[in-house]
Design a protein around this motif. Structure first.
Motif, PDB file in Angstrom:
ATOM      1  N   ASN A 521      -0.320  -6.157  24.841  1.00 34.20           N
ATOM      2  CA  ASN A 521      -0.492  -7.014  23.890  1.00 34.20           C
ATOM      3  C   ASN A 521      -1.545  -6.016  23.013  1.00 34.20           C
ATOM      4  O   ASN A 521      -2.635  -5.853  23.293  1.00 34.20           O
ATOM      5  N   LEU A 522      -0.895  -5.470  21.786  1.00 30.93           N
ATOM      6  CA  LEU A 522      -1.515  -4.330  20.936  1.00 30.93           C
ATOM      7  C   LEU A 522      -2.281  -5.041  19.700  1.00 30.93           C
ATOM      8  O   LEU A 522      -1.405  -5.735  18.985  1.00 30.93           O
ATOM      9  N   TYR A 523      -3.552  -4.545  19.319  1.00 28.89           N
ATOM     10  CA  TYR A 523      -3.826  -4.492  17.721  1.00 28.89           C
ATOM     11  C   TYR A 523      -4.517  -3.480  17.331  1.00 28.89           C
ATOM     12  O   TYR A 523      -4.892  -2.378  18.307  1.00 28.89           O
ATOM     13  N   CYS A 524      -4.844  -3.074  16.057  1.00 27.42           N
ATOM     14  CA  CYS A 524      -5.839  -2.158  15.742  1.00 27.42           C
ATOM     15  C   CYS A 524      -6.932  -2.624  14.817  1.00 27.42           C
ATOM     16  O   CYS A 524      -6.716  -3.831  14.241  1.00 27.42           O
ATOM     17  N   THR A 525      -7.862  -1.752  14.691  1.00 31.08           N
ATOM     18  CA  THR A 525      -9.075  -2.151  13.880  1.00 31.08           C
ATOM     19  C   THR A 525      -9.217  -0.880  13.005  1.00 31.08           C
ATOM     20  O   THR A 525      -8.871   0.261  13.362  1.00 31.08           O
ATOM     21  N   LEU A 526      -9.787  -1.207  11.994  1.00 28.30           N
ATOM     22  CA  LEU A 526     -10.046  -0.108  10.959  1.00 28.30           C
ATOM     23  C   LEU A 526     -11.660   0.031  10.662  1.00 28.30           C
ATOM     24  O   LEU A 526     -12.331  -1.230  10.385  1.00 28.30           O
ATOM     25  N   GLU A 527     -12.249   1.085  10.741  1.00 29.43           N
ATOM     26  CA  GLU A 527     -13.553   1.478  10.360  1.00 29.43           C
ATOM     27  C   GLU A 527     -13.853   2.463   9.295  1.00 29.43           C
ATOM     28  O   GLU A 527     -13.089   3.381   9.310  1.00 29.43           O
ATOM     29  N   VAL A 528     -14.819   2.253   8.555  1.00 28.19           N
ATOM     30  CA  VAL A 528     -15.238   3.250   7.454  1.00 28.19           C
ATOM     31  C   VAL A 528     -16.717   3.147   7.528  1.00 28.19           C
ATOM     32  O   VAL A 528     -17.446   2.415   7.989  1.00 28.19           O
ATOM     33  N   ASP A 529     -17.230   4.564   6.809  1.00 26.52           N
ATOM     34  CA  ASP A 529     -18.780   4.744   7.068  1.00 26.52           C
ATOM     35  C   ASP A 529     -19.015   4.096   5.577  1.00 26.52           C
ATOM     36  O   ASP A 529     -18.544   4.123   4.779  1.00 26.52           O
ATOM     37  N   SER A 530     -20.319   3.419   6.135  1.00 21.74           N
ATOM     38  CA  SER A 530     -21.156   2.556   5.059  1.00 21.74           C
ATOM     39  C   SER A 530     -22.466   2.851   5.163  1.00 21.74           C
ATOM     40  O   SER A 530     -22.984   2.655   6.325  1.00 21.74           O
ATOM     41  N   LEU A 568      -8.535   2.343  15.418  1.00 22.98           N
ATOM     42  CA  LEU A 568      -8.833   2.185  16.729  1.00 22.98           C
ATOM     43  C   LEU A 568      -7.564   1.252  17.223  1.00 22.98           C
ATOM     44  O   LEU A 568      -7.386   0.168  16.746  1.00 22.98           O
ATOM     45  N   CYS A 569      -6.885   1.746  18.404  1.00 23.67           N
ATOM     46  CA  CYS A 569      -5.940   0.814  18.816  1.00 23.67           C
ATOM     47  C   CYS A 569      -6.402   0.269  20.355  1.00 23.67           C
ATOM     48  O   CYS A 569      -6.494   0.994  21.267  1.00 23.67           O
ATOM     49  N   TYR A 570      -6.113  -1.084  20.409  1.00 20.74           N
ATOM     50  CA  TYR A 570      -6.619  -1.833  21.688  1.00 20.74           C
ATOM     51  C   TYR A 570      -5.403  -2.465  22.192  1.00 20.74           C
ATOM     52  O   TYR A 570      -4.494  -2.932  21.616  1.00 20.74           O
ATOM     53  N   GLU A 571      -5.658  -2.588  23.676  1.00 17.82           N
ATOM     54  CA  GLU A 571      -4.915  -3.642  24.475  1.00 17.82           C
ATOM     55  C   GLU A 571      -5.720  -4.935  24.614  1.00 17.82           C
ATOM     56  O   GLU A 571      -6.873  -4.855  25.093  1.00 17.82           O
ATOM     57  N   ASP A 588     -11.944  -5.820  25.201  1.00 19.33           N
ATOM     58  CA  ASP A 588     -10.531  -5.264  25.222  1.00 19.33           C
ATOM     59  C   ASP A 588     -10.612  -3.600  25.469  1.00 19.33           C
ATOM     60  O   ASP A 588     -11.641  -2.786  25.152  1.00 19.33           O
ATOM     61  N   LYS A 589      -9.508  -3.191  25.887  1.00 16.43           N
ATOM     62  CA  LYS A 589      -9.365  -1.772  26.164  1.00 16.43           C
ATOM     63  C   LYS A 589      -8.803  -1.035  25.267  1.00 16.43           C
ATOM     64  O   LYS A 589      -8.054  -1.162  24.526  1.00 16.43           O
ATOM     65  N   ILE A 590      -9.606   0.223  25.050  1.00 15.88           N
ATOM     66  CA  ILE A 590      -9.063   1.067  23.848  1.00 15.88           C
ATOM     67  C   ILE A 590      -7.993   2.031  24.469  1.00 15.88           C
ATOM     68  O   ILE A 590      -8.389   2.644  25.199  1.00 15.88           O
ATOM     69  N   MET A 591      -6.974   1.956  23.704  1.00 14.36           N
ATOM     70  CA  MET A 591      -5.706   2.704  24.097  1.00 14.36           C
ATOM     71  C   MET A 591      -5.869   4.078  23.315  1.00 14.36           C
ATOM     72  O   MET A 591      -5.356   5.113  23.984  1.00 14.36           O
ATOM     73  N   GLY A 592      -6.441   4.118  22.187  1.00 10.65           N
ATOM     74  CA  GLY A 592      -6.511   5.257  21.473  1.00 10.65           C
ATOM     75  C   GLY A 592      -7.442   5.359  20.214  1.00 10.65           C
ATOM     76  O   GLY A 592      -7.468   4.150  19.711  1.00 10.65           O
TER      77      GLY A 592
END
Length: 859
Positions: A521-530, A568-571, A588-592
């Motif tokens: 079961n996979l999802y992604c998050t997006l981070e930016v510097d601020s 970041l891609c998570y399970e 949640d586990k970071i896959m990459g």
């Protein structure tokens, strides 16, 4: 009334305490923050600090009540560019009428303070005196003189404002008031002794205690309240609270007085006298911070180092953490005397052979560290942005280097506080022989980097050891020379020639991912510097039980000086036993994970740029394009006759025969029904394709609107409401009134600001006003759920302020400051305008239209 300390002096905030414990500069800081002292000791001898900034609310505090100094614009040389002389004179009247009303209140307060003085003096010569003559003279020192000065000033100013015309002059009155400020110097010098004497007398004499606890202050002439009860301590504070008011009003008056008006040179002279007076008082009060230096040394190979926030004794401390080949060392810079070498102080170390990462079920619950309120973080960001704008102006005007350095110092202090108080992601490490340590990070990416670097070193054959005191001293001494991260990661530490980053909106479509070895079961998050650190900005939905997820979700991410994008891609983990006890969230586990630089030349195009990030054998495909804030808020009238998006609000309400557009009512109703407790409502981006689908349905007036709304993701509905206001051909608060809103919010005097801001609302067309008040009450209801949805009034003002106020394209050209900076002066002011109304008591349409405020005029 501000809180007073034991001796009656304004209480130092924790921010003030922190300021005094670290020094500004690349290396000059004390990472302990407020470790030594949580607040002023009882009976602190610190003298009050009188704020001489013309844009501050009138107050006198140990530094400044919000924890940072406000911006002090230089006195204007005439009306601001583009301000008409007639309009400026009307603003003068608004400023003066507000000041006059507050002056009446102040005089009533002084009268109330003087009222018991005569009977107290009469009893002083009897056999049973309440107070001695000396005690009376100490407590009421200079009050009579201050009262007479202000009574004369009020009596002379009042008829001039009531019989107003464009040529009325009052500069000589302010000039005379400024020339009499010396009496305040005597009052301030005696202030602490007066409070101490009053306190001692209250403790020893019940009769005086009763008198001092309930002094009756007359209400204003037009007020329903005849009297209010106030303590003597509170009233003795009023002259100090008042001491900067004339300076604030002078600043506002000069801003709206033509250079050729006879008052202009008199007001300039009065402002000069006032500022010099305040400076002379503050010279002996302003604390000086000592500079520090460091020694050098060299030993073990350093693998990684950086600044992390540690939770120690239930408070946050900024640490410099060093990962060597066989040991993790946590340090801070020691405070040293000027001229001595700077040194790191080792707080603790763990040999990597003894270091373990506790699993969620193994970790113990840590002492609760309360998160810093969102609105205070937003305040810090606003201060930082305003200071950045001031620095740019100073540089453009080739200002004095000392002034620029002073602004940079203030900016560093606020950025330091933001860095210290914003992280919330727990990172716990444990020494198998004893103690656990907890860090808070702002980025899961960063937490993963530290964990992976340590685990990689632990694969080698490592031995446990104990460092002798000499070995520890040598190792700690080497940190200064070996460190790779020299500066605290804040923007004020950047060189002038470094890229300022991107300001605006980054549109990102996360398409798909490949390379997973088994279904998950996979999802992604997006981070930016601020503001110098990374934050999570968006999250895709979970794609269940697959090796090739296809999300195809679009997000709009606001950039604030950003230079990098992380994916970041998570399970997804659904096992409730794996809960992190530090924040009660399932791990949640970071896959990459991967990162790319946001190259302005690549992303600043009208076309989508497709790219792939490779991470641990996984490939994530995404597209992105950048839109400047000016372009994203560009207002263009709709060419179609039907529909609601891009159509004037008056046309829509007339067509619908409604007071508030149907789209606004339905979106608000749906958000309040099932989204008011949604974390980040109005801040979290909805899926762009869903928003466009809702836009099309509302434009077509489709009969399936309600069914579609009930099934749609709530963030998409919130995004549709924001898009509607953003695409209005003219802002809800109108192009015509925009300059006046900008002038009104900049007024320093609270009474004048209230008068002006209410009058501007009354000047709006009815459909605009009714819709604005409807939205205002909705946003207040959303903010009431802040403990759950994390959306404060400040957050909501930041989201909606520019959307409701940003002028249409033709108008905006005259008002743009720095196009590259979304936190420009204009944007800051737009946020402040909405925040003012959000923080205001309820405003009803009928009452607003019925009431005419004291001395209100057309703007």
């Amino acid at each position: 009334m501000e809180p007073l300390s034991h001796r009656g002096l304004p209480r130092l905030s924790w921010i003030d305490t922190l300021y005094s414990n670290f020094s500004y500069g690349a290396d000059d800081y004390d990472a302990e923050g407020n470790e030594e002292q949580k607040g002023p000791p009882e009976g602190s001898e610190t003298m009050p600090y009188i704020d001489e900034s013309p844009t501050m609310s009138p107050q006198l505090s140990a530094r400044s009540q919000g924890g940072g100094d406000s911006i002090s614009p230089t006195p204007p040389e005439g009306l601001a560019p583009g301000v008409e002389a007639g309009k400026g004179l009307e603003m003068r009247k608004l400023v003066l009428s507000g000041f006059l009303a507050s002056e009446e209140i102040y005089i009533n307060q002084l009268e109330a303070l003087l009222l018991p003085m005569k009977p107290l003096k009469a009893t002083a010569t009897t056999s049973q005196p309440v107070l001695t003559i000396q005690q009376i003279e100490t407590i009421f020192y200079k009050i009579q003189d201050i009262y007479e000065i202000h009574k004369e000033f009020y009596d002379n100013l009042c008829p001039k404002v009531q019989q107003w015309d464009s040529q009325v002059t009052m500069g000589h009155l302010f000039q005379k008031l400024a020339s009499q400020l010396g009496v305040y110097k005597a009052f301030v010098d005696n202030y602490k002794v007066a409070l101490e004497t009053a306190e001692k007398c209250s403790q020893s004499n019940n009769q005086f205690q009763k008198i001092s606890e309930e002094l009756k202050v007359k209400g204003p002439k037009d007020s329903r309240d005849s009297h209010t009860s106030v303590t003597m301590e509170a009233l003795l504070y009023k002259p100090i609270d008042r001491v900067t008011r004339s300076t604030l009003v002078l600043h506002d008056l000069l801003k709206h007085t033509p250079v050729d008006h006879p008052d202009y040179p008199l007001l300039q002279d009065a402002l000069r006298i006032s500022q010099n007076f305040l400076s002379s008082i503050n010279e002996d009060i302003d604390p000086r911070r000592t500079a520090v230096t460091t020694p050098k040394g060299e030993t073990r190979q350093l693998v990684k180092d950086g600044f992390l926030v540690e939770v120690s004794e239930s408070s946050r401390k900024l640490r410099h953490v060093f990962l060597f080949t066989d040991v993790l060392l946590c340090a801070k810079l020691k405070k040293t005397s000027a001229g001595k070498h700077q040194q790191y102080d080792c707080k603790w170390y763990i040999p990597l052979a003894d270091l373990v990462f506790p699993s969620p079920e193994e970790s113990e619950a840590s002492p609760q560290v309360h998160p810093f309120p969102d609105h205070e973080l937003e305040d810090m960001k606003m201060k930082i942005s305003a200071l950045k704008s001031e620095i740019q102006k100073e540089k453009a005007n080739k200002g004095q280097s000392r002034a620029i350095e002073r602004l940079k110092k203030k900016m560093f202090e606020n950025e330091f506080l933001l860095l210290l108080n914003s992280p919330t992601i727990p990172f716990r490490i444990h020494n198998r022989n004893g103690k656990s340590y907890l860090f808070l990070l702002s980025s899961d990416y960063e937490r993963s980097e530290w964990r992976e670097a340590i685990q990689k070193l632990q694969k080698k054959d490592l031995q446990a050891f104990v460092l002798s005191s000499v070995e520890l001293q040598v190792l700690t001494g080497s940190c200064f020379k070996l460190r790779t991260v020299h500066n605290i990661p804040v923007t004020s530490n950047k060189d002038d020639d470094e890229s300022p980053g991107l300001y605006g909106f980054l549109h990102v479509i996360v398409h798909s991912a490949k390379g997973f070895k088994q279904s998950a079961n996979l999802y992604c998050t997006l981070e930016v510097d601020s503001f110098g650190y990374f934050v999570s900005k968006a999250k895709t939905r979970v794609f269940r039980d697959t090796t090739e997820p296809k999300w195809d979700e679009e997000f709009e991410i606001e950039l604030e000086g950003s230079q990098s994008l992380r994916i970041l891609c998570y399970e997804k983990c659904y096992d409730k036993t794996k809960v992190n006890k530090d924040n009660n969230e399932i791990v949640d586990k970071i896959m990459g994970k991967g990162q790319i630089q946001l190259d302005p030349q690549t992303v600043e195009t009208k076309n989508w740029h497709t790219d792939v990030i490779e991470m641990n054998g996984i490939k994530v495909e995404f597209s992105m394009k950048f839109t400047s804030r000016d372009m994203s808020l560009k207002r263009t009238p709709s060419k179609k006759q039907s529909g609601v998006f891009g159509v004037k609000i008056s046309v829509v309400t007339k067509r619908e025969r409604s007071k508030v557009p149907y789209i606004v009512r339905q979106c608000v109703e749906e958000v309040e029904k099932r989204g008011i407790e949604e974390v980040g409502i109005y801040r979290i981006s909805g899926v762009a394709t869903d928003i466009q689908a809702l836009k099309a349905v509302f434009d077509a007036n489709n009969k399936d609107i309600l069914l579609m709304l009930s099934d749609m993701d709530i963030n998409a509905i919130a995004g549709t409401l924001k898009l509607y206001f953003r695409e209005l051909p003219e802002p809800l608060l109108t192009d015509r009134l925009y300059p006046a809103f900008m002038e009104g919010i900049a007024l320093s005097d609270p009474a004048a600001k209230e008068n002006c801001m209410m009058h501007l609302l009354r000047s709006l067309p009815d459909p605009n006003l009714i819709t604005f008040l409807f939205l205002l009450e909705h946003l207040k209801r959303v903010a009431e759920k802040e403990p759950i949805n994390k959306m404060s009034l400040h957050n909501l003002a930041t989201v909606f302020g520019p959307t409701l106020l940003r002028p249409s394209e033709v108008e905006s050209k005259a008002h743009l400051t720095s196009a590259a900076d979304i936190w420009s002066h204009d944007v800051m002011a737009q946020v402040q305008v909405l925040l003012y109304y959000l923080q205001h008591p309820p405003i009803s349409f009928a009452e607003l239209k019925r009431n005419t405020l004291y001395f209100s005029t057309d703007v």
